[in-house]
Write an enzyme that holds these catalytic residues in place. Structure first.
Site, PDB file in Angstrom:
ATOM      1  CB  THR A 310      -0.971   0.023   1.157  1.00 41.23           C
ATOM      2  OG1 THR A 310      -1.786  -1.290   1.010  1.00 41.23           O
ATOM      3  CG2 THR A 310      -1.768   1.242   1.204  1.00 41.23           C
ATOM      4  CG  HIS A 489      -1.682  -4.304  -2.914  1.00 40.11           C
ATOM      5  ND1 HIS A 489      -2.514  -5.054  -2.241  1.00 40.11           N
ATOM      6  CD2 HIS A 489      -1.424  -3.570  -1.974  1.00 40.11           C
ATOM      7  CE1 HIS A 489      -2.700  -5.087  -0.875  1.00 40.11           C
ATOM      8  NE2 HIS A 489      -2.077  -3.787  -0.512  1.00 40.11           N
TER       9      HIS A 489
END
Length: 712
Positions: A310, A489
């Site tokens: 992240t 992601h």
């Protein structure tokens, strides 16, 4: 009482007493101040035992001291030092929801700078507990209720105690490493909370000291001339002039970034057959945004994160530079890095205010310090929200509450503003309370609990975004903004992919590295209300490209900045997406990693043999990717932007930012009052009335009275 006095009158007895007391105080701090939440029995056990080994080593070393006066003086000094370390972290965490690092102690991150007002240090009445054992021992010694032990310990006996202490710490370290692989080499560079939770505050400080030394040594050797070589590389290979039709179409609008945690492109337009036998749409609202005429959506947008996950995605979105080959950039360098990041550029060129809304603690990925270096004016982390257990997911405030309870803060920001929402509910391990589940939505029965829950939390995230969109439209913010939604992601990986594959049109038996690479697609949707030429675009792009794209949409030139991405709407783009592992994706060719295999991008067929022209093309792209990543790594590892001063940009001073609740409330109120009729905040434009009533109450925690916005 007599036995206690007798025990404290021996050297080993005194040390044992101080060790037990420090362990008890650590437990109080872990669970009542730091709010360390263990995930599973193993983590809970590690939190219980981790202060013992390190503290015992510190104390048993003193047993080698023979002289009585020196021994007791050393015991007092070490005990005060260890307690001071604990208490300093307690005070700092209360103020900043972060742990003390070497940078904060030396001034690099601001503990003794502007932002840490000793007049407002959050000292509590209960804090006497953290010092009572030392005070009691001193009083008993002064009153001669306990005596100095003049009989020193034999070397072999002292060595035995030290050996046992080291064994305890060694077992702790082994168990921690077994539970979290590469805890020190990787996790320590991505999130300090892991090290504190698994090893304790002392080992965290030592680990941080080591990495700080490595970073400082590396950066002292940096050559400032290197920045101009990278600048030339950018100008000759990466910078693209804007598309004149798209340049400035969102000028002066608010920019709202919605970070869709662990959200894969495969969830868009995904229908699943639930356990009730019916077909269910996983993300109906996000599907509607994806296909909206006001949205520029990208079907071949890839995440490019490394170990920082992240934080890597954030870094690319904010700076258009890659994350690191190992570790998390925010955690490793964020406290001292020189950035020329999105919030500072928008502030200096167009007068934007800025904020981040996040449901986790500010210390996670070192965001508290990194955001200051980037120039974010506000950071509303978990401390700004109602942290009642009913409102929490395993990774922080639930998404529906994150959006709703942000309203009293969002409406105080001066427009135009740049804000980012970091959602957390759709995060591994995809756990959600029953009351938050949609009764009309049934997930699959894949045989893999993680996959089953992933569809549920993704559906919850979809509902959360819809509620926020409804508020934006009702409050009038929607038409004044451009909204960017992106997945940071992948969500499913590893052994769970076999169970996930059939639901996204893949084969569990034939799933290979090509399929895994294609799963790195995440959504990117740029919603520009009022525009009707939105469309789904199949250009191959990545997270590194978002910043220059948004700058051009906002009418901001990025020609003088060091940015490795390319405007997605510009012509002349390099037709490849660089992956952090050295691989790449082009419309025709995919390399799964720097040492991986080549595949036909369109068919997924592995390429076993290439002709000379194909080899030349493959090597050319691979070399370009390596050069791109190398230049980005050199820029960040050596902090080269400190040597580069683009025209019109002033270096960010992190001392100017204070993210505590009290300071933030005062600052926002002062700004609105000072500007008075000139204030452009939504609150001021609404006659100093909150717009929270525009937000739906169709949230279980709100309906049950379990949630009360902390900031009103």
């Amino acid at each position: 009482m007599l036995k206690v006095k007798k025990l404290l009158s021996t050297r080993i007895g005194l040390l044992s007493f101080l060790l037990v007391c420090l362990w008890m105080k650590s437990m109080i701090a872990y669970f009542s101040v730091f709010n360390l939440r263990g995930v599973g029995t193993a983590e809970f056990i590690l939190m219980i035992i981790n202060p013992i080994g390190f503290t015992a080593i510190c104390f048993t070393i003193l047993l080698f001291i023979r002289r009585t006066s020196l021994f007791y003086l050393s015991v007092f000094a070490v005990s005060v030092l260890l307690n001071f370390l604990l208490y300093l972290n307690i005070l700092y965490y209360r103020e900043f929801t972060d742990f003390v690092t070497i940078d904060t102690l030396t001034g690099g991150a601001g503990v003794f700078q502007h932002g840490f007002d000793f007049g407002s240090v959050p000292v509590h009445l209960f804090d006497f507990v953290y010092w009572i054992d030392i005070v009691v021992v001193i009083i008993l010694l002064l009153l001669k209720k306990i005596k100095f032990d003049s009989e020193y310990m034999k070397f072999s006996e002292a060595f035995g105690y030290l050996s046992v202490s080291m064994a305890v710490f060694g077992i702790n370290l082994w168990f921690a490493e077994f539970n979290k692989h590469q805890l020190i080499s990787r996790r320590a560079q991505s999130d300090k909370t892991y090290v504190v939770r698994y090893l304790g505050l002392g080992p965290w400080m030592l680990t941080d000291s080591y990495y700080t030394h490595v970073i400082d040594s590396q950066r002292k050797e940096a050559n400032k001339n290197t920045i101009y070589k990278i600048k030339n590389y950018i100008q000759n290979n990466r910078y693209l002039a804007p598309n004149t039709k798209m340049y400035g179409i969102a000028k002066n609008r608010n920019l709202i970034i919605i970070h869709l945690e662990s959200f894969q492109q495969d969830l868009i337009d995904r229908n699943i057959k639930g356990t009730d036998g019916k077909m269910h749409v996983v993300t109906p609202f996000l599907n509607s945004i994806y296909h909206s005429q006001s949205t520029y959506a990208f079907s071949n947008f890839f995440n490019q994160v490394g170990q920082g996950k992240t934080a890597d995605a954030e870094n690319m979105m904010e700076t258009s530079t890659f994350g690191l080959p190992a570790g998390a950039f925010f955690a490793k360098y964020g406290s001292s890095q020189t950035f020329q990041a999105m919030p500072a550029i928008l502030k200096q060129q167009e007068g934007y205010s800025s904020a981040v809304f996040h449901g986790n603690v500010g210390s996670f990925y070192n965001r508290l310090n990194t955001y200051k270096q980037m120039g974010y004016e506000n950071f509303f982390d978990q401390s700004f929200y109602d942290n009642s257990s009913a409102n929490m997911s395993p990774w922080g405030i639930k998404d529906k509450l994150l959006f709703r309870d942000s309203v009293p803060m969002l409406e105080q920001l001066q427009q135009p503003f740049y804000v980012k929402y970091l959602t957390v509910t759709n995060h591994l391990i995809y756990t959600m309370a029953n009351e938050d589940k949609d009764p009309s939505f049934a997930t699959v029965n894949s045989g893999d609990a993680l996959v089953n829950k992933y569809f549920e939390t993704a559906h919850y995230l979809d509902q959360s975004v819809q509620q926020f969109y409804d508020y934006l439209k009702k409050s009038g913010l929607y038409n004044k903004s451009v909204i960017v939604l992106y997945g940071d992601h992948y969500g499913i990986s590893g052994s769970d992919l076999k169970a996930f594959a059939p639901y996204i049109g893949s084969s569990a038996k034939k799933f290979d590295s090509y399929d895994n690479t294609m799963l790195q697609r995440t959504p990117l949707m740029i919603d520009v209300p009022g525009h009707n030429d939105g469309r789904i675009i199949d250009t191959y792009a990545g997270e590194i490209d978002v910043m220059p794209t948004l700058e051009h949409l906002l009418g901001i030139s990025n020609k003088d900045y060091i940015q490795f991405g390319q405007d997605i709407f510009s012509s002349g783009r390099k037709n490849f997406v660089a992956l952090r592992n050295g691989g790449f994706v082009t419309p025709t060719l995919t390399l799964t990693s720097s040492h991986g295999s080549y595949y036909n991008t369109q068919t997924g067929v592995k390429i076993l043999k290439m002709d000379s022209s194909e080899k030349k093309y493959a090597e050319s792209v691979k070399n370009q990717v390596a050069t791109l990543l190398s230049n980005s790594d050199k820029l960040n590892n050596e902090n080269l932007l400190r040597f580069y001063h683009p025209k019109g940009f002033t270096k960010v001073n992190p001392k100017n930012y204070n993210y505590t609740v009290t300071a933030t409330e005062k600052r926002l109120a002062h700004t609105n009052n000072y500007l008075a009729a000139k204030s452009n905040s939504l609150f001021s434009r609404n006659n100093d009335k909150s717009t929270l009533s525009d937000y739906t109450n169709d949230i279980p925690e709100v309906q049950n009275g379990q949630d009360v916005p902390k900031i009103k």
